[in-house]
Design a protein around this motif. Structure first.
Motif, PDB file in Angstrom:
ATOM      1  N   CYS A 117     -33.886 -13.240  -4.248  1.00 48.02           N
ATOM      2  CA  CYS A 117     -33.669 -11.809  -4.475  1.00 48.02           C
ATOM      3  C   CYS A 117     -32.488 -11.602  -5.420  1.00 48.02           C
ATOM      4  O   CYS A 117     -31.507 -12.352  -5.366  1.00 48.02           O
ATOM      5  CB  CYS A 117     -33.365 -11.086  -3.156  1.00 48.02           C
ATOM      6  SG  CYS A 117     -34.790 -10.711  -2.134  1.00 48.02           S
ATOM      7  N   ALA A 164     -31.843  -5.209  -8.781  1.00 50.55           N
ATOM      8  CA  ALA A 164     -32.784  -4.654  -9.758  1.00 50.55           C
ATOM      9  C   ALA A 164     -32.915  -3.156  -9.523  1.00 50.55           C
ATOM     10  O   ALA A 164     -33.163  -2.727  -8.393  1.00 50.55           O
ATOM     11  CB  ALA A 164     -34.147  -5.320  -9.631  1.00 50.55           C
ATOM     12  N   VAL A 209     -32.765  -5.925 -14.302  1.00 54.16           N
ATOM     13  CA  VAL A 209     -32.648  -7.020 -13.339  1.00 54.16           C
ATOM     14  C   VAL A 209     -31.378  -7.802 -13.646  1.00 54.16           C
ATOM     15  O   VAL A 209     -31.143  -8.214 -14.785  1.00 54.16           O
ATOM     16  CB  VAL A 209     -33.870  -7.964 -13.421  1.00 54.16           C
ATOM     17  CG1 VAL A 209     -33.752  -9.080 -12.381  1.00 54.16           C
ATOM     18  CG2 VAL A 209     -35.163  -7.181 -13.221  1.00 54.16           C
ATOM     19  N   ILE A 257     -37.170  -1.901 -15.437  1.00 53.51           N
ATOM     20  CA  ILE A 257     -36.232  -2.286 -14.393  1.00 53.51           C
ATOM     21  C   ILE A 257     -35.103  -3.117 -15.008  1.00 53.51           C
ATOM     22  O   ILE A 257     -35.360  -4.041 -15.779  1.00 53.51           O
ATOM     23  CB  ILE A 257     -36.940  -3.139 -13.318  1.00 53.51           C
ATOM     24  CG1 ILE A 257     -38.234  -2.477 -12.840  1.00 53.51           C
ATOM     25  CG2 ILE A 257     -36.018  -3.440 -12.157  1.00 53.51           C
ATOM     26  CD1 ILE A 257     -38.067  -1.221 -12.061  1.00 53.51           C
ATOM     27  N   ILE A 315     -44.597  -5.838  -9.387  1.00 57.24           N
ATOM     28  CA  ILE A 315     -43.181  -6.205  -9.276  1.00 57.24           C
ATOM     29  C   ILE A 315     -42.655  -5.529  -8.025  1.00 57.24           C
ATOM     30  O   ILE A 315     -42.694  -4.298  -7.915  1.00 57.24           O
ATOM     31  CB  ILE A 315     -42.361  -5.754 -10.509  1.00 57.24           C
ATOM     32  CG1 ILE A 315     -42.874  -6.453 -11.782  1.00 57.24           C
ATOM     33  CG2 ILE A 315     -40.892  -6.038 -10.317  1.00 57.24           C
ATOM     34  CD1 ILE A 315     -43.799  -5.612 -12.605  1.00 57.24           C
ATOM     35  N   CYS A 316     -42.186  -6.300  -7.062  1.00 59.73           N
ATOM     36  CA  CYS A 316     -41.716  -5.753  -5.786  1.00 59.73           C
ATOM     37  C   CYS A 316     -40.216  -5.450  -5.857  1.00 59.73           C
ATOM     38  O   CYS A 316     -39.410  -6.343  -6.141  1.00 59.73           O
ATOM     39  CB  CYS A 316     -41.975  -6.747  -4.658  1.00 59.73           C
ATOM     40  SG  CYS A 316     -43.711  -7.006  -4.286  1.00 59.73           S
ATOM     41  N   ILE A 317     -39.870  -4.215  -5.569  1.00 60.16           N
ATOM     42  CA  ILE A 317     -38.464  -3.807  -5.510  1.00 60.16           C
ATOM     43  C   ILE A 317     -38.193  -3.273  -4.108  1.00 60.16           C
ATOM     44  O   ILE A 317     -38.713  -2.229  -3.710  1.00 60.16           O
ATOM     45  CB  ILE A 317     -38.140  -2.702  -6.542  1.00 60.16           C
ATOM     46  CG1 ILE A 317     -38.545  -3.132  -7.953  1.00 60.16           C
ATOM     47  CG2 ILE A 317     -36.647  -2.351  -6.470  1.00 60.16           C
ATOM     48  CD1 ILE A 317     -37.770  -4.293  -8.514  1.00 60.16           C
ATOM     49  N   ARG A 359     -36.933  -5.583 -17.443  1.00 63.42           N
ATOM     50  CA  ARG A 359     -38.324  -5.956 -17.174  1.00 63.42           C
ATOM     51  C   ARG A 359     -39.165  -4.675 -17.278  1.00 63.42           C
ATOM     52  O   ARG A 359     -39.026  -3.766 -16.455  1.00 63.42           O
ATOM     53  CB  ARG A 359     -38.466  -6.572 -15.788  1.00 63.42           C
ATOM     54  CG  ARG A 359     -39.887  -7.056 -15.522  1.00 63.42           C
ATOM     55  CD  ARG A 359     -39.940  -8.081 -14.425  1.00 63.42           C
ATOM     56  NE  ARG A 359     -41.279  -8.606 -14.251  1.00 63.42           N
ATOM     57  CZ  ARG A 359     -41.626  -9.508 -13.352  1.00 63.42           C
ATOM     58  NH1 ARG A 359     -40.697 -10.020 -12.549  1.00 63.42           N
ATOM     59  NH2 ARG A 359     -42.862  -9.930 -13.251  1.00 63.42           N
ATOM     60  N   TRP A 399     -30.678  -2.052  -4.032  1.00 65.99           N
ATOM     61  CA  TRP A 399     -31.975  -2.326  -4.656  1.00 65.99           C
ATOM     62  C   TRP A 399     -32.057  -3.800  -5.050  1.00 65.99           C
ATOM     63  O   TRP A 399     -31.151  -4.330  -5.708  1.00 65.99           O
ATOM     64  CB  TRP A 399     -32.159  -1.466  -5.904  1.00 65.99           C
ATOM     65  CG  TRP A 399     -32.350   0.000  -5.640  1.00 65.99           C
ATOM     66  CD1 TRP A 399     -31.619   0.804  -4.820  1.00 65.99           C
ATOM     67  CD2 TRP A 399     -33.338   0.846  -6.241  1.00 65.99           C
ATOM     68  NE1 TRP A 399     -32.082   2.085  -4.853  1.00 65.99           N
ATOM     69  CE2 TRP A 399     -33.135   2.145  -5.723  1.00 65.99           C
ATOM     70  CE3 TRP A 399     -34.362   0.624  -7.157  1.00 65.99           C
ATOM     71  CZ2 TRP A 399     -33.925   3.229  -6.105  1.00 65.99           C
ATOM     72  CZ3 TRP A 399     -35.148   1.699  -7.545  1.00 65.99           C
ATOM     73  CH2 TRP A 399     -34.946   2.977  -7.010  1.00 65.99           C
ATOM     74  N   TYR A 459     -34.808  -6.988  -6.500  1.00 63.78           N
ATOM     75  CA  TYR A 459     -36.090  -7.548  -6.923  1.00 63.78           C
ATOM     76  C   TYR A 459     -36.453  -8.644  -5.932  1.00 63.78           C
ATOM     77  O   TYR A 459     -35.652  -9.527  -5.635  1.00 63.78           O
ATOM     78  CB  TYR A 459     -35.974  -8.128  -8.340  1.00 63.78           C
ATOM     79  CG  TYR A 459     -37.115  -9.039  -8.730  1.00 63.78           C
ATOM     80  CD1 TYR A 459     -38.430  -8.561  -8.781  1.00 63.78           C
ATOM     81  CD2 TYR A 459     -36.888 -10.382  -9.021  1.00 63.78           C
ATOM     82  CE1 TYR A 459     -39.482  -9.409  -9.123  1.00 63.78           C
ATOM     83  CE2 TYR A 459     -37.925 -11.227  -9.365  1.00 63.78           C
ATOM     84  CZ  TYR A 459     -39.229 -10.732  -9.406  1.00 63.78           C
ATOM     85  OH  TYR A 459     -40.262 -11.567  -9.738  1.00 63.78           O
ATOM     86  N   TYR A 460     -37.695  -8.544  -5.407  1.00 63.90           N
ATOM     87  CA  TYR A 460     -38.134  -9.533  -4.412  1.00 63.90           C
ATOM     88  C   TYR A 460     -39.370 -10.275  -4.924  1.00 63.90           C
ATOM     89  O   TYR A 460     -40.442  -9.681  -5.082  1.00 63.90           O
ATOM     90  CB  TYR A 460     -38.461  -8.838  -3.084  1.00 63.90           C
ATOM     91  CG  TYR A 460     -39.123  -9.749  -2.078  1.00 63.90           C
ATOM     92  CD1 TYR A 460     -38.426 -10.815  -1.519  1.00 63.90           C
ATOM     93  CD2 TYR A 460     -40.454  -9.550  -1.684  1.00 63.90           C
ATOM     94  CE1 TYR A 460     -39.032 -11.670  -0.608  1.00 63.90           C
ATOM     95  CE2 TYR A 460     -41.070 -10.391  -0.771  1.00 63.90           C
ATOM     96  CZ  TYR A 460     -40.362 -11.458  -0.242  1.00 63.90           C
ATOM     97  OH  TYR A 460     -40.955 -12.309   0.656  1.00 63.90           O
ATOM     98  N   ALA A 497     -44.402  -1.334 -10.538  1.00 64.32           N
ATOM     99  CA  ALA A 497     -43.255  -1.591  -9.668  1.00 64.32           C
ATOM    100  C   ALA A 497     -43.494  -0.878  -8.342  1.00 64.32           C
ATOM    101  O   ALA A 497     -43.616   0.348  -8.301  1.00 64.32           O
ATOM    102  CB  ALA A 497     -41.968  -1.089 -10.312  1.00 64.32           C
TER     103      ALA A 497
END
Length: 335
Positions: A70, A73, A86, A84, A39-41, A95, A49, A51-52, A7
């Motif tokens: 988005c 997350a 989500v 994470i 995993i991009c946050i 996740r 925050w 999730y992207y 992440a």
């Protein structure tokens, strides 16, 4: 063999939010995709925050926040989750991840806050742990630890916000401890020269204190050191460390402030630094010694002033910049 899930955190509720986006883009485009699933946050300036799942190019421009895919997350502090939480339109799920890479600069990311969250979550975190991150972020604590380790720093003192009620008395005490001007006035817990000013007289000191207190409740004041600004990239854990060939910065501005570091790109960078072989060797050894004294791990950038007769440690950055003009990757590139 299954890929490890990493992440990567970027952005953040910090004055260095925009720099984090550029650093994160560099990190993301260089992570080996055959070994890691990323995993991009992203964290907005307001601390939300997300999730992207989109393209990396949108991160460095700040457009990632507008991606319709988005969703909320956050790292779960529950160590049984190991991942994470989500929250999508129709469901909330965990996740799982194997490690966290906080590409976050300054407060709310480089200061031990996120590192502490990862500790609660039972997730390995790239870079320094909570204690060393917090100690390196607080310039007064850094001075104290390095003094105890026998590592030379600039003469300094610090004050808290209560001195604002009698600025002349505070200035009397600061002048008594440090002697004459010029001095540098710095927020104790802000990163990358944010809120830093140079005071040439008492009026400048008062203004500098006001500027610094806008960023932090504690302010460090240091005697000006006239010397070459030289940095060293350190990589590793425990005593198994690699210290890079040092690089030298000749600032385009009065001093190497936030704009000179990240926005202007006009400061002159020399790798290797224009210092003697003996100074080079001493500086690299001192960088390692300071890294260990502060309890650092993973990586950090150690900044110095080099005078004709002295090597004086300025500060340690536990999550150095990874932008195209940042010194840490440039120094490692030249190894």
């Amino acid at each position: 063999m299954a890929k490890l899930k990493i992440a990567v955190l970027f952005g953040g509720a910090s004055s260095e939010h925009d720099v984090s986006l550029i650093s994160a883009y560099s990190v993301l485009t260089n992570i080996p995709k055959d070994k890691y699933e990323v995993i991009c946050i992203g964290i907005t300036k307001k601390g939300h925050w997300l999730y992207y799942p989109g393209e990396y190019e949108q991160i460095k421009t700040g457009e990632w926040e507008n991606d319709p895919d988005c969703c909320t997350a956050v790292i779960s502090p529950d160590s049984m989750h190991k991942g994470i939480i989500v929250t999508g339109e129709d469901e909330t799920y965990i996740r799982r991840v194997d490690a966290v890479f906080p590409v976050l600069h300054g407060v709310n990311g480089e200061d031990g806050t996120v590192q502490g969250l990862c500790t609660l979550a039972g997730l390995p975190c790239v870079g320094c742990d909570m204690t060393s991150s917090a100690a390196c972020m607080d310039k007064a604590i850094t001075h104290t630890i390095l003094d105890a380790a026998g590592i030379k720093t600039a003469p300094y003192c610090y004050v808290t916000r209560s001195v604002m009620s009698d600025m002349d008395k505070a200035c009397d005490e600061i002048e008594g401890k440090l002697g004459g001007y010029p001095m540098f006035v710095k927020p104790a817990c802000a990163g990358s020269s944010v809120g830093v000013s140079r005071a040439a007289d008492r009026e400048g000191l008062k203004n500098g204190l006001k500027i610094a207190f806008a960023h932090c409740d504690k302010v460090v004041i240091e005697t000006e050191i006239i010397g070459k600004e030289v940095e060293c990239a350190v990589l590793g854990n425990g005593s198994d460390l690699l210290a890079s060939i040092p690089g030298q910065i000749t600032p385009a501005e009065e001093f190497y402030d936030y704009d000179a570091k990240y926005k202007l790109g006009t400061s002159v960078l020399d790798i290797p630094a224009k210092i003697s072989d003996e100074q080079m060797d001493t500086l690299r050894k001192t960088a390692k010694k300071a890294y260990m004294a502060m309890g650092c791990s993973g990586f950090s950038r150690v900044d110095f002033f080099v005078t004709e007769n002295d090597i004086i440690l300025n500060e340690i950055n536990t999550i150095p910049g990874f932008t195209p003009i940042s010194m840490y990757p440039k120094m490692m590139q030249n190894m």
